[in-house]
Design a protein around this motif. Structure first.
Motif, PDB file in Angstrom:
ATOM      1  N   MET A   1      -8.643  -0.012  -3.196  1.00 46.72           N
ATOM      2  CA  MET A   1      -9.561   0.749  -3.029  1.00 46.72           C
ATOM      3  C   MET A   1      -9.939   1.274  -1.112  1.00 46.72           C
ATOM      4  O   MET A   1     -10.282  -0.564  -0.988  1.00 46.72           O
ATOM      5  CB  MET A   1     -10.407   1.301  -4.058  1.00 46.72           C
ATOM      6  N   LEU A   2     -10.674   1.684  -0.205  1.00 45.13           N
ATOM      7  CA  LEU A   2     -10.978   1.484   0.831  1.00 45.13           C
ATOM      8  C   LEU A   2     -12.198   2.316   0.642  1.00 45.13           C
ATOM      9  O   LEU A   2     -12.279   3.339  -0.245  1.00 45.13           O
ATOM     10  CB  LEU A   2     -10.078   2.421   1.866  1.00 45.13           C
ATOM     11  N   LEU A   3     -13.034   1.611   1.230  1.00 38.14           N
ATOM     12  CA  LEU A   3     -14.460   1.582   1.380  1.00 38.14           C
ATOM     13  C   LEU A   3     -15.069   2.450   2.517  1.00 38.14           C
ATOM     14  O   LEU A   3     -14.282   1.735   3.566  1.00 38.14           O
ATOM     15  CB  LEU A   3     -14.943   0.891   0.682  1.00 38.14           C
ATOM     16  N   ASP A   4     -16.263   2.612   2.714  1.00 39.80           N
ATOM     17  CA  ASP A   4     -16.519   3.500   4.352  1.00 39.80           C
ATOM     18  C   ASP A   4     -18.427   2.380   3.704  1.00 39.80           C
ATOM     19  O   ASP A   4     -19.156   3.286   3.824  1.00 39.80           O
ATOM     20  CB  ASP A   4     -16.461   4.214   4.483  1.00 39.80           C
ATOM     21  N   SER A   5     -18.644   1.524   5.148  1.00 33.76           N
ATOM     22  CA  SER A   5     -19.645   0.516   4.306  1.00 33.76           C
ATOM     23  C   SER A   5     -21.049   1.611   4.977  1.00 33.76           C
ATOM     24  O   SER A   5     -22.063   1.402   4.514  1.00 33.76           O
ATOM     25  CB  SER A   5     -19.212  -0.834   4.063  1.00 33.76           C
ATOM     26  N   LYS A   6     -20.453   2.236   6.281  1.00 35.48           N
ATOM     27  CA  LYS A   6     -21.578   2.864   6.935  1.00 35.48           C
ATOM     28  C   LYS A   6     -22.464   3.653   6.017  1.00 35.48           C
ATOM     29  O   LYS A   6     -22.857   4.387   6.240  1.00 35.48           O
ATOM     30  CB  LYS A   6     -20.658   2.791   8.847  1.00 35.48           C
ATOM     31  N   GLN A   7     -20.899   5.291   5.631  1.00 37.24           N
ATOM     32  CA  GLN A   7     -21.502   6.251   4.600  1.00 37.24           C
ATOM     33  C   GLN A   7     -21.642   5.913   2.998  1.00 37.24           C
ATOM     34  O   GLN A   7     -22.020   7.030   2.137  1.00 37.24           O
ATOM     35  CB  GLN A   7     -20.515   7.170   4.481  1.00 37.24           C
ATOM     36  N   ASN A   8     -21.439   4.640   3.089  1.00 36.13           N
ATOM     37  CA  ASN A   8     -21.767   4.178   1.118  1.00 36.13           C
ATOM     38  C   ASN A   8     -21.087   5.411   0.263  1.00 36.13           C
ATOM     39  O   ASN A   8     -21.093   5.881  -0.540  1.00 36.13           O
ATOM     40  CB  ASN A   8     -22.811   3.986   0.942  1.00 36.13           C
ATOM     41  N   ARG A   9     -19.709   5.222   0.740  1.00 36.99           N
ATOM     42  CA  ARG A   9     -18.165   5.998  -0.409  1.00 36.99           C
ATOM     43  C   ARG A   9     -17.566   5.554  -0.182  1.00 36.99           C
ATOM     44  O   ARG A   9     -16.527   4.831   0.408  1.00 36.99           O
ATOM     45  CB  ARG A   9     -18.711   7.380   0.252  1.00 36.99           C
ATOM     46  N   GLN A  10     -16.523   6.227  -1.223  1.00 31.58           N
ATOM     47  CA  GLN A  10     -15.602   5.348  -1.430  1.00 31.58           C
ATOM     48  C   GLN A  10     -14.778   6.654  -0.645  1.00 31.58           C
ATOM     49  O   GLN A  10     -14.682   7.794  -0.298  1.00 31.58           O
ATOM     50  CB  GLN A  10     -14.679   6.007  -2.858  1.00 31.58           C
ATOM     51  N   LEU A  11     -13.164   5.915   0.781  1.00 31.89           N
ATOM     52  CA  LEU A  11     -12.778   6.773   1.033  1.00 31.89           C
ATOM     53  C   LEU A  11     -11.617   6.763   0.324  1.00 31.89           C
ATOM     54  O   LEU A  11     -10.168   8.450   0.378  1.00 31.89           O
ATOM     55  CB  LEU A  11     -12.218   6.396   2.512  1.00 31.89           C
ATOM     56  N   ALA A  12     -10.531   6.436  -0.076  1.00 33.65           N
ATOM     57  CA  ALA A  12      -9.606   6.129  -1.416  1.00 33.65           C
ATOM     58  C   ALA A  12      -9.582   4.685  -2.690  1.00 33.65           C
ATOM     59  O   ALA A  12      -9.921   4.053  -2.258  1.00 33.65           O
ATOM     60  CB  ALA A  12      -8.975   5.664  -0.320  1.00 33.65           C
ATOM     61  N   ASN A  13      -8.930   5.347  -3.206  1.00 32.12           N
ATOM     62  CA  ASN A  13      -8.824   4.618  -4.682  1.00 32.12           C
ATOM     63  C   ASN A  13      -7.901   5.138  -5.395  1.00 32.12           C
ATOM     64  O   ASN A  13      -6.768   6.031  -5.461  1.00 32.12           O
ATOM     65  CB  ASN A  13     -10.335   5.256  -5.287  1.00 32.12           C
ATOM     66  N   GLU A  14      -7.803   4.486  -6.098  1.00 30.67           N
ATOM     67  CA  GLU A  14      -6.238   3.729  -7.487  1.00 30.67           C
ATOM     68  C   GLU A  14      -4.793   3.927  -6.526  1.00 30.67           C
ATOM     69  O   GLU A  14      -4.432   4.776  -6.178  1.00 30.67           O
ATOM     70  CB  GLU A  14      -6.298   5.477  -8.207  1.00 30.67           C
ATOM     71  N   CYS A  15      -5.533   3.185  -5.410  1.00 21.56           N
ATOM     72  CA  CYS A  15      -4.407   3.016  -4.231  1.00 21.56           C
ATOM     73  C   CYS A  15      -3.278   2.247  -4.927  1.00 21.56           C
ATOM     74  O   CYS A  15      -3.478   0.714  -5.677  1.00 21.56           O
ATOM     75  CB  CYS A  15      -4.750   3.044  -3.281  1.00 21.56           C
ATOM     76  N   ARG A  16      -1.942   2.368  -5.049  1.00 16.87           N
ATOM     77  CA  ARG A  16      -1.115   1.174  -6.021  1.00 16.87           C
ATOM     78  C   ARG A  16       0.149   1.714  -4.797  1.00 16.87           C
ATOM     79  O   ARG A  16       0.411   2.253  -4.617  1.00 16.87           O
ATOM     80  CB  ARG A  16      -0.828   1.990  -6.963  1.00 16.87           C
ATOM     81  N   ASN A  17       0.950   0.284  -4.919  1.00 21.91           N
ATOM     82  CA  ASN A  17       1.804   0.305  -3.971  1.00 21.91           C
ATOM     83  C   ASN A  17       3.778   0.240  -5.222  1.00 21.91           C
ATOM     84  O   ASN A  17       3.199  -0.048  -6.785  1.00 21.91           O
ATOM     85  CB  ASN A  17       1.849  -1.342  -3.232  1.00 21.91           C
ATOM     86  N   ALA A  18       4.713   0.119  -4.100  1.00 20.29           N
ATOM     87  CA  ALA A  18       5.653   0.075  -5.864  1.00 20.29           C
ATOM     88  C   ALA A  18       5.623  -0.807  -6.582  1.00 20.29           C
ATOM     89  O   ALA A  18       5.802  -0.278  -8.051  1.00 20.29           O
ATOM     90  CB  ALA A  18       7.180   0.566  -4.996  1.00 20.29           C
ATOM     91  N   GLU A  19       5.102  -1.545  -6.330  1.00 25.19           N
ATOM     92  CA  GLU A  19       5.421  -2.734  -7.731  1.00 25.19           C
ATOM     93  C   GLU A  19       4.392  -2.440  -8.440  1.00 25.19           C
ATOM     94  O   GLU A  19       4.743  -2.761  -9.779  1.00 25.19           O
ATOM     95  CB  GLU A  19       5.361  -3.845  -6.702  1.00 25.19           C
ATOM     96  N   GLN A  20       3.142  -2.140  -8.308  1.00 24.83           N
ATOM     97  CA  GLN A  20       1.541  -1.143  -9.270  1.00 24.83           C
ATOM     98  C   GLN A  20       1.929  -0.104  -9.537  1.00 24.83           C
ATOM     99  O   GLN A  20       1.433  -0.241 -11.451  1.00 24.83           O
ATOM    100  CB  GLN A  20       1.059  -1.415  -8.861  1.00 24.83           C
TER     101      GLN A  20
END
Length: 171
Positions: A139-158
Motif C-alpha cells: 500500500m502507498l500512503l501520503d503522510s502529509k495528508q494522512n490518507r491512502q493513495l493506493a491499497n490492495e497493490c499486488r504484483n504478478a506473484e501475489q
C-alpha cells in the motif's frame, strides 16, 4: 437596573475598542496599497522582462530524496492496485536500503525504515510517501495528508491463487 448598566458598559467598551482599532487597520491598508503601487511602478519600468522565480532551497539531506533516481540495472516489479491504480517498484540488488517508486508519472526515491513487524517500509519524507509491503499486498500512503493513495497493490506473484502457490496435500 444593574443589567442595563452592564450593557451600557459593554457598549461603551466595544465602541472604544472599535475607535482605537480603526486607525490601525486603515494605516495597514494604506501601507499595503503603497507597496502595491511601488510594485506596479517597477513592473512598468521594465517591460518585457519576466520576474525570475525564486530558487527553492533544499536541505542537503533532502536533495537525495528530491532528485529523480536512476533505475538502470534495477529489478522492476509492477503492482496493480484497487481503483485501477498502478505502481512500479525499481530495486537494485546492491542497495537494499532504497527503492525507486513510480507513482502518477513521477519517480520517487524511498529509503528503508526499520519495522518491528517485518514489513518492508520505505519512506520519502520530502514528498510524504510511504510504501508498505507485506507478503500478501502493498500500500502507498501520503503522510502529509494522512490518507491512502493506493491499497490492495499486488504484483504478478501475489495475484496467483494461494492453492496454486502451494502443492496440494491431499493423498
Amino acid at each position: 437596573m444593574s443589567l442595563s448598566k452592564l450593557f451600557l458598559a459593554c457598549g461603551i467598551t466595544l465602541g472604544a475598542m472599535t475607535t482605537c482599532l480603526a486607525p490601525v487597520s486603515h494605516a495597514a491598508e494604506a501601507k499595503a496599497e503603497a507597496g502595491a503601487q511601488k510594485t506596479s511602478a517597477k513592473a512598468k519600468k521594465a517591460p518585457g522582462k519576466k520576474a525570475a522565480a525564486a530558487p527553492v532551497a533544499v536541505a542537503p539531506e533532502d536533495a537525495e530524496e528530491a532528485a529523480e533516481p536512476g533505475v538502470e540495472g534495477s529489478t522492476v516489479v509492477d503492482f496493480d492496485c484497487e481503483l485501477g491504480n498502478k505502481i512500479t517498484i525499481y530495486q537494485n540488488a546492491s542497495d537494499e536500503h532504497h527503492i525507486a517508486l513510480r507513482w502518477k508519472k513521477r519517480l520517487h526515491r524511498l529509503t528503508r525504515v526499520g519495522t518491528t513487524t517485518g514489513a518492508n517500509r520505505f519512506e520519502n519524507k520530502l514528498f510524504g510517501l510511504i510504501w508498505i509491503g507485506i507478503p500478501a499486498k502493498g500500500m502507498l500512503l501520503d503522510s502529509k495528508q494522512n490518507r491512502q493513495l493506493a491499497n490492495e497493490c499486488r504484483n504478478a506473484e501475489q495475484m496467483k491463487p494461494a492453492a496454486a502457490a502451494t502443492p496440494a496435500t491431499q493423498g
